[in-house]
Motif scaffolding. Sequence first.
Motif, PDB file in Angstrom:
ATOM      1  N   LYS A  26      35.052 -36.459 -43.312  1.00 55.08           N
ATOM      2  CA  LYS A  26      35.585 -36.486 -44.676  1.00 55.08           C
ATOM      3  C   LYS A  26      35.361 -37.848 -45.355  1.00 55.08           C
ATOM      4  N   LEU A  27      35.182 -38.887 -44.540  1.00 52.23           N
ATOM      5  CA  LEU A  27      35.023 -40.241 -45.082  1.00 52.23           C
ATOM      6  C   LEU A  27      33.569 -40.614 -45.325  1.00 52.23           C
ATOM      7  N   VAL A  28      32.653 -39.732 -44.969  1.00 53.85           N
ATOM      8  CA  VAL A  28      31.221 -40.012 -45.120  1.00 53.85           C
ATOM      9  C   VAL A  28      30.851 -40.295 -46.568  1.00 53.85           C
ATOM     10  N   LYS A  29      31.562 -39.659 -47.490  1.00 54.30           N
ATOM     11  CA  LYS A  29      31.246 -39.831 -48.916  1.00 54.30           C
ATOM     12  C   LYS A  29      31.434 -41.274 -49.387  1.00 54.30           C
ATOM     13  N   HIS A  30      32.234 -42.075 -48.650  1.00 51.82           N
ATOM     14  CA  HIS A  30      32.451 -43.476 -49.039  1.00 51.82           C
ATOM     15  C   HIS A  30      31.363 -44.346 -48.394  1.00 51.82           C
ATOM     16  N   SER A  31      30.145 -44.201 -48.855  1.00 53.62           N
ATOM     17  CA  SER A  31      28.997 -44.852 -48.220  1.00 53.62           C
ATOM     18  C   SER A  31      29.103 -46.372 -48.210  1.00 53.62           C
ATOM     19  N   SER A  32      29.659 -46.954 -49.259  1.00 58.34           N
ATOM     20  CA  SER A  32      29.741 -48.421 -49.321  1.00 58.34           C
ATOM     21  C   SER A  32      30.655 -48.983 -48.238  1.00 58.34           C
ATOM     22  N   ALA A  33      31.667 -48.198 -47.844  1.00 57.62           N
ATOM     23  CA  ALA A  33      32.601 -48.669 -46.819  1.00 57.62           C
ATOM     24  C   ALA A  33      31.929 -48.774 -45.459  1.00 57.62           C
ATOM     25  N   PHE A  34      30.834 -48.006 -45.247  1.00 59.64           N
ATOM     26  CA  PHE A  34      30.105 -48.075 -43.977  1.00 59.64           C
ATOM     27  C   PHE A  34      29.222 -49.322 -43.895  1.00 59.64           C
ATOM     28  N   GLU A  35      29.136 -50.060 -45.004  1.00 63.77           N
ATOM     29  CA  GLU A  35      28.346 -51.298 -45.024  1.00 63.77           C
ATOM     30  C   GLU A  35      29.237 -52.535 -44.948  1.00 63.77           C
ATOM     31  N   SER A  87      25.483 -44.289 -42.430  1.00 68.47           N
ATOM     32  CA  SER A  87      25.117 -45.690 -42.675  1.00 68.47           C
ATOM     33  C   SER A  87      23.660 -45.787 -43.115  1.00 68.47           C
ATOM     34  N   ARG A  88      23.381 -46.735 -43.956  1.00 67.97           N
ATOM     35  CA  ARG A  88      21.989 -46.947 -44.371  1.00 67.97           C
ATOM     36  C   ARG A  88      21.173 -47.468 -43.196  1.00 67.97           C
ATOM     37  N   ALA A  89      19.881 -47.144 -43.172  1.00 65.75           N
ATOM     38  CA  ALA A  89      19.002 -47.528 -42.061  1.00 65.75           C
ATOM     39  C   ALA A  89      18.934 -49.037 -41.881  1.00 65.75           C
ATOM     40  N   THR A  90      19.125 -49.785 -42.950  1.00 65.77           N
ATOM     41  CA  THR A  90      19.057 -51.253 -42.850  1.00 65.77           C
ATOM     42  C   THR A  90      20.173 -51.827 -42.002  1.00 65.77           C
ATOM     43  N   ASN A 107      28.001 -51.792 -23.036  1.00 68.26           N
ATOM     44  CA  ASN A 107      29.095 -50.929 -22.585  1.00 68.26           C
ATOM     45  C   ASN A 107      28.632 -49.838 -21.620  1.00 68.26           C
ATOM     46  N   CYS A 108      27.309 -49.838 -21.306  1.00 71.58           N
ATOM     47  CA  CYS A 108      26.748 -48.869 -20.356  1.00 71.58           C
ATOM     48  C   CYS A 108      26.932 -47.417 -20.806  1.00 71.58           C
ATOM     49  N   PHE A 109      26.878 -47.168 -22.128  1.00 71.95           N
ATOM     50  CA  PHE A 109      26.977 -45.817 -22.667  1.00 71.95           C
ATOM     51  C   PHE A 109      25.568 -45.273 -22.841  1.00 71.95           C
ATOM     52  N   VAL A 110      25.074 -44.614 -21.805  1.00 70.99           N
ATOM     53  CA  VAL A 110      23.679 -44.185 -21.776  1.00 70.99           C
ATOM     54  C   VAL A 110      23.373 -43.176 -22.878  1.00 70.99           C
ATOM     55  N   ASP A 111      24.282 -42.257 -23.145  1.00 71.25           N
ATOM     56  CA  ASP A 111      24.042 -41.271 -24.212  1.00 71.25           C
ATOM     57  C   ASP A 111      23.883 -41.950 -25.557  1.00 71.25           C
ATOM     58  N   ASN A 112      24.697 -42.974 -25.806  1.00 69.65           N
ATOM     59  CA  ASN A 112      24.582 -43.713 -27.061  1.00 69.65           C
ATOM     60  C   ASN A 112      23.255 -44.467 -27.131  1.00 69.65           C
ATOM     61  N   VAL A 113      22.870 -45.051 -25.998  1.00 67.63           N
ATOM     62  CA  VAL A 113      21.594 -45.777 -25.953  1.00 67.63           C
ATOM     63  C   VAL A 113      20.447 -44.824 -26.257  1.00 67.63           C
ATOM     64  N   ARG A 114      20.459 -43.667 -25.614  1.00 70.78           N
ATOM     65  CA  ARG A 114      19.389 -42.686 -25.825  1.00 70.78           C
ATOM     66  C   ARG A 114      19.350 -42.225 -27.279  1.00 70.78           C
ATOM     67  N   PHE A 115      20.518 -41.972 -27.856  1.00 68.80           N
ATOM     68  CA  PHE A 115      20.589 -41.500 -29.240  1.00 68.80           C
ATOM     69  C   PHE A 115      20.032 -42.549 -30.208  1.00 68.80           C
ATOM     70  N   LEU A 116      20.409 -43.786 -30.011  1.00 72.47           N
ATOM     71  CA  LEU A 116      19.933 -44.848 -30.900  1.00 72.47           C
ATOM     72  C   LEU A 116      18.428 -45.055 -30.764  1.00 72.47           C
ATOM     73  N   LEU A 117      17.933 -44.977 -29.541  1.00 73.53           N
ATOM     74  CA  LEU A 117      16.486 -45.126 -29.342  1.00 73.53           C
ATOM     75  C   LEU A 117      15.717 -43.970 -29.976  1.00 73.53           C
ATOM     76  N   LEU A 118      16.251 -42.753 -29.830  1.00 71.07           N
ATOM     77  CA  LEU A 118      15.602 -41.581 -30.431  1.00 71.07           C
ATOM     78  C   LEU A 118      15.564 -41.674 -31.953  1.00 71.07           C
ATOM     79  N   ASN A 119      16.533 -42.394 -32.517  1.00 74.28           N
ATOM     80  CA  ASN A 119      16.589 -42.547 -33.967  1.00 74.28           C
ATOM     81  C   ASN A 119      15.850 -43.793 -34.454  1.00 74.28           C
ATOM     82  N   CYS A 145      15.859 -47.074 -33.217  1.00 71.08           N
ATOM     83  CA  CYS A 145      16.360 -48.444 -33.051  1.00 71.08           C
ATOM     84  C   CYS A 145      15.410 -49.225 -32.148  1.00 71.08           C
ATOM     85  N   ASN A 146      15.131 -50.439 -32.530  1.00 67.67           N
ATOM     86  CA  ASN A 146      14.131 -51.269 -31.856  1.00 67.67           C
ATOM     87  C   ASN A 146      14.691 -51.859 -30.561  1.00 67.67           C
TER      88      ASN A 146
END
Length: 512
Positions: A69-78, A107-110, A129-141, A143-144
């Motif tokens: 529900k808070l996704v619409k507040h895009s500026s707050a994610f920055e 969040s914006r890609a920047t 934090n050794c969160f492998v699922d998060n690491v995999r997700f970020l790499l798939l999207n 992230c350098n």
Amino acid sequence: MYNSTYMFDDDSDDEIPTQQAIQESLQDRHKIETSGSATEDESFQYIASEEHEKIIAAIRTGQEEALMKLVKHSSAFEEADQQGWLPVHEAAAQLNKNILEITLKASRATTWEQTTLKGETPLLVAVRNCFVDNVRFLLLNGCNPNVKNEEGDSPLVTGADVLSQAMDCASVLFEAAGGGNPDSLSLLLEYGADANVPKHSGHLPIHRAAYRGHFVALKYLVPVTDFDAIKESGISPVHSAAAGAHPQCLEFLLKSGFDANFMLDQRVRKGYDDHRKSALYFAVSNGDICSTQLLLDAGALPNQDPINCLQIALRMGNYELINLLLRHGANVNYFCRVNTTHFPSALQYALKDEVMLRMLMNYGYDVHRCFDCPQGNSSRSQYVTDGWTSTVIKDTMFCEVITLSWLKHLSGKVVRVMLDYVDHVNICWKLEAVLKEQELWPDINSILTNPRSLKHLCRLKIRECMGRLRLRCPVFMTFLPLPNCLKDYILYKEYDLYGQENFIGTYNLNCT
């Protein structure tokens, strides 16, 4: 003096002072900017929006519907907090991958590569934090995995200039190697992370893994780490494993072909007051018997450091280390450049310990130099010793040391032991005067005034013909066509107190 923790564990380097400097600089800047008006003061203060606070609360509590529900507040994610954390950083630090997915899309890609005050990207936070699922997700999207901090890439607008000057490069792969998480490490390598990108200190991920003792991580890193990168760093992972006291990692590295005699580069050595060079020096300094044994068995040379490894072991009084080093060729006749004695320096650590004293003598200690003192004459024979320079002020004789008020009570026992390793010697008047006060003087005087046995003289002659190099490495004795009893006699086995103690201890243990 920098210690091994500083040199091999970048978590302990200048991060904390750097952050303090940043905070202080921001405070100073804040004071300057707030000296103008109240309006300027209000604009500088960090005040999180209500929407930002709700987003962070939803992320931390794992409330997916509330976050949607808070996704619409895009500026707050920055918006970033005072530590430079964006909502995407916070989401990367949570175990719930759905939370991260929602936050990343909002969040914006920047912002995906934006760093915190400590230089952490969201990917780096997930890795730490050794969160492998998060690491995999970020790499798939996209992230350098090789991201580095960029100048001015700070979310804290008021501290951007200070931050860009104070922070150093940080590799995500390096963090994964330090965490010892094989899944994260494997993922990063799979997505193109470069194992040959150094930290600002010059260390590679393989150094961190070796120092932390992450054996599985090493297995991943050894095949993808270039020797040229290691050479450029000036440090071998063998040094790191030895410094961290991890024999399993050390053994793996040695079996993988790493050189036990790789020496620290000059620029790295300058970080230590003792200018140490070898991995063996780290192992001995740690009192690490297992690592010392591994290195010596792999061919590590024990006489390469400015301060002899044997001197460190003697100072510690560690019989097992001393014995190991002597059996592998440690120079028992080394001279310490700080203490300008006429006799080899090792004796100074063994005056109160007959076990150590016998060990030194058995391995060819130059006893004759202890008695090389003209009686009552200020002129003394000059010896040229390796490593000595014209800066030597005084060539201190043995008699001057052993007759000191706090040592002279040891003179009788020490000299009596020494006489077992020489033929006929003359003692100066100064040493004689002190010896006459000792309980062992009658025995010492009898030896000095009577001929030595032929058997004893033959032993000395054979040892002289063998030379000190062979005495330092008794393995040469195996090539001599002599009975074992004669070999033992030549090597002074009857005076091997350390060996006898070990034998008795083993015998008692077996009997028990």
